[in-house]
Design a protein around this motif. Structure first.
Motif, PDB file in Angstrom:
ATOM      1  N   ASP A   1       0.834  -1.210   0.000  1.00  0.00           N
ATOM      2  CA  ASP A   1       0.000   0.000   0.000  1.00  0.00           C
ATOM      3  C   ASP A   1       0.867   1.257   0.000  1.00  0.00           C
ATOM      4  OD1 ASP A   1      -2.324   1.502   0.074  1.00  0.00           O
ATOM      5  OD2 ASP A   1      -2.403   1.489   2.264  1.00  0.00           O
ATOM      6  N   VAL A   2       1.678   1.416  -1.049  1.00  0.00           N
ATOM      7  CA  VAL A   2       2.599   2.557  -1.132  1.00  0.00           C
ATOM      8  C   VAL A   2       1.819   3.778  -1.612  1.00  0.00           C
ATOM      9  CG1 VAL A   2       4.729   3.446  -2.106  1.00  0.00           C
ATOM     10  CG2 VAL A   2       4.500   0.986  -1.641  1.00  0.00           C
ATOM     11  N   LYS A   3       1.395   4.608  -0.665  1.00  0.00           N
ATOM     12  CA  LYS A   3       0.653   5.826  -1.000  1.00  0.00           C
ATOM     13  C   LYS A   3       1.566   6.968  -1.407  1.00  0.00           C
ATOM     14  CE  LYS A   3      -3.434   4.201   0.315  1.00  0.00           C
ATOM     15  NZ  LYS A   3      -4.476   3.892  -0.697  1.00  0.00           N
ATOM     16  N   ILE A   4       2.775   6.999  -0.803  1.00  0.00           N
ATOM     17  CA  ILE A   4       3.725   8.082  -1.029  1.00  0.00           C
ATOM     18  C   ILE A   4       5.016   7.468  -1.549  1.00  0.00           C
ATOM     19  CG2 ILE A   4       4.890  10.066  -0.001  1.00  0.00           C
ATOM     20  CD1 ILE A   4       2.869   9.806   2.357  1.00  0.00           C
ATOM     21  N   LEU A   5       5.454   7.927  -2.709  1.00  0.00           N
ATOM     22  CA  LEU A   5       6.613   7.342  -3.377  1.00  0.00           C
ATOM     23  C   LEU A   5       7.609   8.441  -3.730  1.00  0.00           C
ATOM     24  CD1 LEU A   5       7.923   4.876  -4.830  1.00  0.00           C
ATOM     25  CD2 LEU A   5       6.515   5.449  -6.816  1.00  0.00           C
ATOM     26  N   VAL A   6       8.869   8.243  -3.366  1.00  0.00           N
ATOM     27  CA  VAL A   6       9.933   9.175  -3.724  1.00  0.00           C
ATOM     28  C   VAL A   6      11.017   8.385  -4.444  1.00  0.00           C
ATOM     29  CG1 VAL A   6      11.598  10.890  -2.920  1.00  0.00           C
ATOM     30  CG2 VAL A   6       9.465  10.543  -1.647  1.00  0.00           C
ATOM     31  N   TYR A   7      11.385   8.831  -5.636  1.00  0.00           N
ATOM     32  CA  TYR A   7      12.439   8.128  -6.364  1.00  0.00           C
ATOM     33  C   TYR A   7      13.356   9.132  -7.058  1.00  0.00           C
ATOM     34  CZ  TYR A   7       9.315   8.854 -10.404  1.00  0.00           C
ATOM     35  OH  TYR A   7       8.499   9.401 -11.376  1.00  0.00           O
ATOM     36  N   GLU A   8      14.628   8.745  -7.147  1.00  0.00           N
ATOM     37  CA  GLU A   8      15.631   9.591  -7.794  1.00  0.00           C
ATOM     38  C   GLU A   8      15.590   9.373  -9.304  1.00  0.00           C
ATOM     39  OE1 GLU A   8      20.293  10.649  -7.015  1.00  0.00           O
ATOM     40  OE2 GLU A   8      19.785   8.558  -7.397  1.00  0.00           O
TER      41      GLU A   8
ATOM     42  N   HIS B   1      11.770  22.619  -3.971  1.00  0.00           N
ATOM     43  CA  HIS B   1      10.778  22.380  -5.015  1.00  0.00           C
ATOM     44  C   HIS B   1      11.227  22.943  -6.355  1.00  0.00           C
ATOM     45  CE1 HIS B   1       7.000  23.388  -7.239  1.00  0.00           C
ATOM     46  NE2 HIS B   1       6.790  22.119  -6.962  1.00  0.00           N
ATOM     47  N   CYS B   2      10.988  22.182  -7.432  1.00  0.00           N
ATOM     48  CA  CYS B   2      11.305  22.614  -8.796  1.00  0.00           C
ATOM     49  C   CYS B   2      10.047  22.527  -9.652  1.00  0.00           C
ATOM     50  CB  CYS B   2      12.370  21.709  -9.431  1.00  0.00           C
ATOM     51  SG  CYS B   2      14.023  21.946  -8.804  1.00  0.00           S
ATOM     52  N   ASP B   3       9.790  23.559 -10.421  1.00  0.00           N
ATOM     53  CA  ASP B   3       8.673  23.498 -11.357  1.00  0.00           C
ATOM     54  C   ASP B   3       9.010  22.614 -12.555  1.00  0.00           C
ATOM     55  OD1 ASP B   3       7.000  25.191  -9.882  1.00  0.00           O
ATOM     56  OD2 ASP B   3       7.934  26.971 -10.741  1.00  0.00           O
ATOM     57  N   LYS B   4      10.293  22.571 -12.920  1.00  0.00           N
ATOM     58  CA  LYS B   4      10.710  21.801 -14.090  1.00  0.00           C
ATOM     59  C   LYS B   4      11.405  20.510 -13.665  1.00  0.00           C
ATOM     60  CE  LYS B   4      11.428  25.919 -16.961  1.00  0.00           C
ATOM     61  NZ  LYS B   4      12.431  26.683 -17.753  1.00  0.00           N
ATOM     62  N   ARG B   5      10.938  19.412 -14.206  1.00  0.00           N
ATOM     63  CA  ARG B   5      11.544  18.124 -13.872  1.00  0.00           C
ATOM     64  C   ARG B   5      12.996  18.056 -14.326  1.00  0.00           C
ATOM     65  NH1 ARG B   5       8.723  13.083 -16.530  1.00  0.00           N
ATOM     66  NH2 ARG B   5       9.838  13.932 -18.335  1.00  0.00           N
ATOM     67  N   THR B   6      13.326  18.730 -15.415  1.00  0.00           N
ATOM     68  CA  THR B   6      14.689  18.702 -15.943  1.00  0.00           C
ATOM     69  C   THR B   6      15.698  19.309 -14.976  1.00  0.00           C
ATOM     70  OG1 THR B   6      14.217  20.765 -17.124  1.00  0.00           O
ATOM     71  CG2 THR B   6      13.983  18.704 -18.364  1.00  0.00           C
ATOM     72  N   GLU B   7      15.228  20.149 -14.041  1.00  0.00           N
ATOM     73  CA  GLU B   7      16.119  20.782 -13.073  1.00  0.00           C
ATOM     74  C   GLU B   7      16.117  20.057 -11.730  1.00  0.00           C
ATOM     75  OE1 GLU B   7      14.741  24.761 -12.793  1.00  0.00           O
ATOM     76  OE2 GLU B   7      15.269  25.288 -14.864  1.00  0.00           O
ATOM     77  N   ALA B   8      15.341  18.986 -11.618  1.00  0.00           N
ATOM     78  CA  ALA B   8      15.162  18.288 -10.347  1.00  0.00           C
ATOM     79  C   ALA B   8      15.973  16.999 -10.292  1.00  0.00           C
ATOM     80  CB  ALA B   8      13.686  17.985 -10.137  1.00  0.00           C
ATOM     81  N   ASP B   9      16.146  16.483  -9.058  1.00  0.00           N
ATOM     82  CA  ASP B   9      16.831  15.208  -8.834  1.00  0.00           C
ATOM     83  C   ASP B   9      15.866  14.090  -8.460  1.00  0.00           C
ATOM     84  OD1 ASP B   9      19.485  16.372  -9.075  1.00  0.00           O
ATOM     85  OD2 ASP B   9      19.096  17.291  -7.117  1.00  0.00           O
ATOM     86  N   ASN B  10      14.762  14.467  -7.825  1.00  0.00           N
ATOM     87  CA  ASN B  10      13.838  13.474  -7.293  1.00  0.00           C
ATOM     88  C   ASN B  10      12.391  13.797  -7.662  1.00  0.00           C
ATOM     89  OD1 ASN B  10      15.687  11.847  -5.395  1.00  0.00           O
ATOM     90  ND2 ASN B  10      16.078  13.966  -4.790  1.00  0.00           N
ATOM     91  N   THR B  11      11.598  12.748  -7.740  1.00  0.00           N
ATOM     92  CA  THR B  11      10.155  12.890  -7.960  1.00  0.00           C
ATOM     93  C   THR B  11       9.417  12.363  -6.750  1.00  0.00           C
ATOM     94  OG1 THR B  11      10.328  12.662 -10.367  1.00  0.00           O
ATOM     95  CG2 THR B  11       8.196  12.163  -9.392  1.00  0.00           C
ATOM     96  N   LEU B  12       8.407  13.101  -6.307  1.00  0.00           N
ATOM     97  CA  LEU B  12       7.501  12.694  -5.235  1.00  0.00           C
ATOM     98  C   LEU B  12       6.151  12.430  -5.880  1.00  0.00           C
ATOM     99  CD1 LEU B  12       6.580  12.460  -2.229  1.00  0.00           C
ATOM    100  CD2 LEU B  12       6.274  14.951  -2.260  1.00  0.00           C
ATOM    101  N   ALA B  13       5.620  11.224  -5.668  1.00  0.00           N
ATOM    102  CA  ALA B  13       4.351  10.836  -6.297  1.00  0.00           C
ATOM    103  C   ALA B  13       3.367  10.328  -5.250  1.00  0.00           C
ATOM    104  CB  ALA B  13       4.581   9.758  -7.357  1.00  0.00           C
ATOM    105  N   PHE B  14       2.081  10.649  -5.445  1.00  0.00           N
ATOM    106  CA  PHE B  14       1.033  10.230  -4.509  1.00  0.00           C
ATOM    107  C   PHE B  14      -0.049   9.453  -5.261  1.00  0.00           C
ATOM    108  CE2 PHE B  14       2.592  14.342  -2.841  1.00  0.00           C
ATOM    109  CZ  PHE B  14       2.989  13.944  -1.571  1.00  0.00           C
ATOM    110  N   ARG B  15      -0.686   8.559  -4.531  1.00  0.00           N
ATOM    111  CA  ARG B  15      -1.880   7.901  -5.061  1.00  0.00           C
ATOM    112  C   ARG B  15      -2.906   7.753  -3.941  1.00  0.00           C
ATOM    113  NH1 ARG B  15      -0.849   1.380  -5.969  1.00  0.00           N
ATOM    114  NH2 ARG B  15      -0.040   0.888  -3.908  1.00  0.00           N
TER     115      ARG B  15
END
Length: 246
Positions: free
Chosen positions: A189-196, A232-246
Motif C-alpha cells: 500500500d505505497v501511497k507516497i513514493l519518492v524516487y531519484e 521544489h522545482c517546477d521543471k523536472r529537468t532541473e530536479a533530482d527526485n520525484t515525489l508521487a502520490f496515489r
C-alpha cells in the motif's frame, strides 16, 4: 513547499516506511527530519554499503530495521562496487581542474554496475578516455573496489520483516526505475513514493511516470525536487527526485 511538508500532509501518525539506498544518517536526507518529528513511525532501511549500515545502526540504536543488501529482481550473491576510504584524496591528486571531490559523498556511492562511477562522475583523462578505460584504471589503483554482497527482491525483504510501507523512498544510483517496475502495487500500500531520476534520460522519466499513472499503479500527483534538502522545482529537468502520490 518542502518535500517534508508535502509528505506530512499525506502521512499518518503511525506510518510505515521503507527506504532503499539509505544514504546514512549524517546526510541531508529528508527522511531524517521526518523521523525525528514522528516517533511512532516504524520502518526498514535497505542499504548495500557496510559503512553506511554501521552509521545507521549507531544513529538509530535498534529503533528501525536495518538490512544490508542490494535490491534487485533476483536473489543471490553478486558483485557490488564502491569507493575506497581514501578515494577522495587520491582522486583529487589525480584529476586536474578546480573541482573538489568529497570523501563523504563517495562513502555513500555504490553500484552493481562496474562502470557506473566513471559514467556518473564523467571522469576522463587528458585524451578523453572511454568509460571502460577509466573504470579499469580506478579498479587497478584500488580506488573503485569490488565485493560480493547479498541481492534480494524488495518483496522478499518486506515480507520477511512484516512490512507494508505507505512511504517508499528509492535512491539507488540509476537502478531506481527497475525497482519501480518490480513492485507489487496491489500487495503493498505505497501511497507516497519518492524516487531519484538524476541519472535517467528524459525519455526514461516520461516512461516511468506513464507507468506509475497506469490503472494498476494509480499515482496521480507528481512533484519535483532538487537536492537532498528537497527544494521544489517546477521543471523536472532541473530536479533530482520525484515525489508521487496515489
Amino acid at each position: 513547499m518542502t518535500i517534508q511538508k508535502h509528505i506530512k500532509d499525506h502521512a499518518t501518525a503511525e506510518l510505515t516506511f521503507a527506504q532503499i539506498g539509505a544514504g546514512g544518517p549524517r546526510s541531508d536526507d529528508f527522511l531524517v527530519s521526518l523521523l525525528e518529528e514522528h516517533p511512532k513511525w516504524r520502518g526498514i532501511f535497505m542499504e548495500p554499503l557496510g559503512r553506511v549500515v554501521e552509521k545507521l545502526e549507531t544513529q538509530y540504536q535498534g529503533k528501525y530495521t536495518i538490512k544490508q543488501c542490494a535490491i534487485s529482481d533476483f536473489t543471490r550473491k553478486a558483485p557490488f562496487y564502491y569507493f575506497a576510504t581514501n578515494a577522495a584524496d587520491r582522486l583529487n591528486d589525480m584529476i586536474a581542474g578546480p573541482h573538489h571531490i568529497d570523501q563523504e559523498q563517495l562513502d555513500m556511492f555504490g553500484s552493481c554496475n562496474k562502470e557506473h562511477a566513471a559514467e556518473c562522475f564523467q571522469w576522463k583523462d587528458a585524451a578523453g578516455a572511454r568509460v571502460s578505460y577509466v573504470t579499469e584504471m580506478l579498479m587497478s589503483e584500488g580506488i573503485w573496489l569490488e565485493k560480493e554482497i547479498e541481492f534480494d527482491t524488495l518483496g522478499n525483504i518486506l515480507d520477511a520483516h512484516d512490512m507494508n510501507p505507505q512511504l517508499l523512498t528509492i535512491d539507488t544510483e540509476g537502478t531506481d526505475f527497475r525497482i519501480l517496475h518490480n513492485i507489487n502495487y496491489d500487495k503493498y500500500d505505497v501511497k507516497i513514493l519518492v524516487y531519484e531520476h538524476t541519472w535517467a534520460t528524459e525519455e526514461s522519466r516520461n516512461e516511468i511516470e506513464e507507468f506509475l499513472r497506469g490503472p494498476e499503479r494509480g499515482y496521480e500527483e507528481f512533484i519535483y525536487y532538487k537536492g537532498t534538502h528537497g527544494q521544489h522545482c517546477d521543471k523536472r529537468t532541473e530536479a533530482d527526485n520525484t515525489l508521487a502520490f496515489r
